[in-house]
Design an enzyme around this catalytic site. Structure first.
Site, mmCIF file in Angstrom:
data_model
loop_
_atom_site.group_PDB
_atom_site.id
_atom_site.type_symbol
_atom_site.label_atom_id
_atom_site.label_comp_id
_atom_site.label_asym_id
_atom_site.label_seq_id
_atom_site.Cartn_x
_atom_site.Cartn_y
_atom_site.Cartn_z
ATOM 1 N N MET A 1 0.833 -1.199 0.000
ATOM 2 C CA MET A 1 0.000 0.000 0.000
ATOM 3 C C MET A 1 0.873 1.257 0.000
ATOM 4 O O MET A 1 0.570 2.240 -0.679
ATOM 5 C CB MET A 1 -0.939 0.019 1.206
ATOM 6 C CG MET A 1 -1.931 1.176 1.182
ATOM 7 S SD MET A 1 -3.013 1.258 2.636
ATOM 8 C CE MET A 1 -4.066 -0.172 2.347
ATOM 9 N N GLY A 2 1.963 1.235 0.764
ATOM 10 C CA GLY A 2 2.868 2.374 0.782
ATOM 11 C C GLY A 2 3.488 2.625 -0.575
ATOM 12 O O GLY A 2 3.525 3.763 -1.072
ATOM 13 N N TRP B 1 2.259 1.705 -3.386
ATOM 14 C CA TRP B 1 1.201 2.132 -4.287
ATOM 15 C C TRP B 1 0.999 3.648 -4.215
ATOM 16 O O TRP B 1 0.776 4.309 -5.237
ATOM 17 C CB TRP B 1 -0.114 1.417 -3.948
ATOM 18 C CG TRP B 1 -1.307 2.092 -4.570
ATOM 19 C CD1 TRP B 1 -1.627 2.123 -5.888
ATOM 20 C CD2 TRP B 1 -2.309 2.866 -3.903
ATOM 21 N NE1 TRP B 1 -2.772 2.859 -6.085
ATOM 22 C CE2 TRP B 1 -3.212 3.322 -4.881
ATOM 23 C CE3 TRP B 1 -2.534 3.201 -2.567
ATOM 24 C CZ2 TRP B 1 -4.309 4.109 -4.567
ATOM 25 C CZ3 TRP B 1 -3.628 3.985 -2.250
ATOM 26 C CH2 TRP B 1 -4.514 4.431 -3.251
ATOM 27 N N HIS B 2 1.094 4.236 -3.023
ATOM 28 C CA HIS B 2 0.944 5.683 -2.912
ATOM 29 C C HIS B 2 2.035 6.415 -3.687
ATOM 30 O O HIS B 2 1.802 7.515 -4.194
ATOM 31 C CB HIS B 2 0.970 6.109 -1.442
ATOM 32 C CG HIS B 2 -0.344 5.945 -0.748
ATOM 33 N ND1 HIS B 2 -0.606 4.893 0.121
ATOM 34 C CD2 HIS B 2 -1.478 6.679 -0.786
ATOM 35 C CE1 HIS B 2 -1.840 5.006 0.581
ATOM 36 N NE2 HIS B 2 -2.385 6.076 0.043
ATOM 37 N N GLY B 3 3.219 5.826 -3.766
ATOM 38 C CA GLY B 3 4.290 6.462 -4.526
ATOM 39 C C GLY B 3 5.654 6.001 -4.053
ATOM 40 O O GLY B 3 5.819 5.572 -2.907
#
Length: 384
Positions: free
Chosen positions: A311-312, A314-316
């Site tokens: 998820m981290g 995925w944010h960038g």
């Protein structure tokens, strides 16, 4: 035009709701109109960015081909792997190149459209969607439904299709329409009034003392919630007006008494997507291959860390996001350990004093996470 932001969008939305209401209140299906309206809204979104439109169309061709190839032989591990990889490739390429200010194959909504497209691939693999359930119109409607296009909530394909194909009675649709309009007004209040006010108060600085840093983290967390809650409520409202019972995205997250409870309340559709398609898949894979020693608890701990790290990323590809993911992964792993192994916690977990203490600790850790996510901690420690 930006969805749920520009005045022109809201004017078009008001105009689009009128035919939807006329169809719904006279007992007609809204599926074809909803797809046509979605195409029209997205045409307005991409009108000034033809390169992004080409990126979206190329993604749709690639994702559709991946689904159809897999549907011919859902049991093929090779086809499954290629289908998932091909569907994820544009998002991965965009995220990696965005770290170098290139943003190749990027377009508005790429993350959430990819989540839904990958979900369909996995459901075909699992036998939840048969080859004759893959009608092009339904697939496009699910991916392009404009209220959920740019930032979610992330719906589930079979639930969405059930609503799309249903023709509610006049009374049922009237209730949906009324609820949708109320959600639109509530979302506008959150996003336009509350979030705007909090954004004006937000002023990150490396020169302030601890009290100021804590205040900044608090303001940012409340702003982030108000902004995204406002968007999510408006997305729900527009969906309900079009006959789609869009799932809720937040459920009083600041009442959470532990980090697991927080993620069951915060950005619910995203966290449950990661739970179902990252956490659970990794857990089954690790246990089947016996990759991790220490039993189910140790596997769950590792799965939490992997889940939140993904998820981290995925944010960038930035240290703030990566450390934010690792931070929450570790918090989830520790919380799971305490709840499974601590006799003290099990003996006193229903007592008021422990619940209040747990709530206070949880919210402190949550807002520290917001400070990491916003880059505030990075500025203080020199990451940025």
């Amino acid at each position: 035009m930006t969805l749920f932001a520009d005045p022109s969008f809201f004017a078009l939305l008001a105009a689009a709701v009128v035919p939807a209401a006329a169809l719904g209140l006279t007992g007609h299906t809204l599926r074809h109109y909803g797809l046509a309206a979605s195409v029209a809204f997205l045409a307005c979104v991409f009108f000034k960015t033809p390169a992004q439109l080409v990126g979206l169309l190329a993604f749709l061709v690639l994702a559709r081909a991946s689904v159809l190839v897999l549907a011919r032989n859902p049991g093929s591990v090779r086809r499954y792997g290629l289908a998932v990889a091909a569907t994820l490739a544009p998002l991965v390429l965009y995220k990696v190149t965005a770290a170098f200010d290139l943003g190749l194959w990027g377009f508005v909504g790429i993350s959430y459209v990819t989540f839904k497209a990958v979900q369909v691939v996995i459901e075909v693999r699992d036998g939840l969607i048969a080859s004759d359930d893959l009608g092009l119109e339904d697939w496009l409607y699910f991916l392009l439904f404009f209220p959920q296009f740019s930032s979610g909530p992330i719906d589930r394909s079979r639930r969405f299709a059930a609503d799309a194909h249903a023709t509610p009675s006049r009374d049922v649709y009237a209730g949906m329409l009324a609820r949708g309009i109320l959600l639109l007004f509530a979302g506008a209040l959150y996003k336009v009034v509350v979030a705007t006010w909090l954004h004006r108060l937000y002023a990150p600085s490396v020169s302030g003392g601890i009290a100021q840093q804590l205040q900044t983290a608090l303001v940012y967390g409340l702003y982030l919630f108000s902004d995204f809650q406002g968007y999510s409520l408006m997305a729900m409202g527009a969906s309900w007006c079009l006959g789609i019972r869009c799932p809720r995205n937040f459920r009083a997250p600041f009442l959470a008494e532990d980090i697991i409870d927080f993620w069951n309340r915060w950005h619910i559709t995203l966290s449950t997507w990661f739970r179902d398609f990252v956490f659970m898949r990794f857990t089954r894979f690790a246990m089947r291959r016996k990759l991790i020693r220490g039993g189910r608890l140790r596997v769950a701990q590792c799965a939490f860390i992997v889940d939140m790290l993904v998820m981290g990323f995925w944010h960038g590809l930035a240290w703030d996001y990566i450390i934010y993911g690792l931070y929450h992964g570790l918090l989830l792993a520790v919380t799971q350990t305490v709840q499974k192994r601590s006799k003290f916690w099990r003996a006193h977990r229903q007592e008021a004093w422990l619940r209040v203490l747990s709530w206070a600790l949880t919210q402190t850790l949550v807002f520290l996470g917001f400070a990491i996510f916003s880059g505030q901690v990075g500025m203080l420690l020199g990451w940025d």
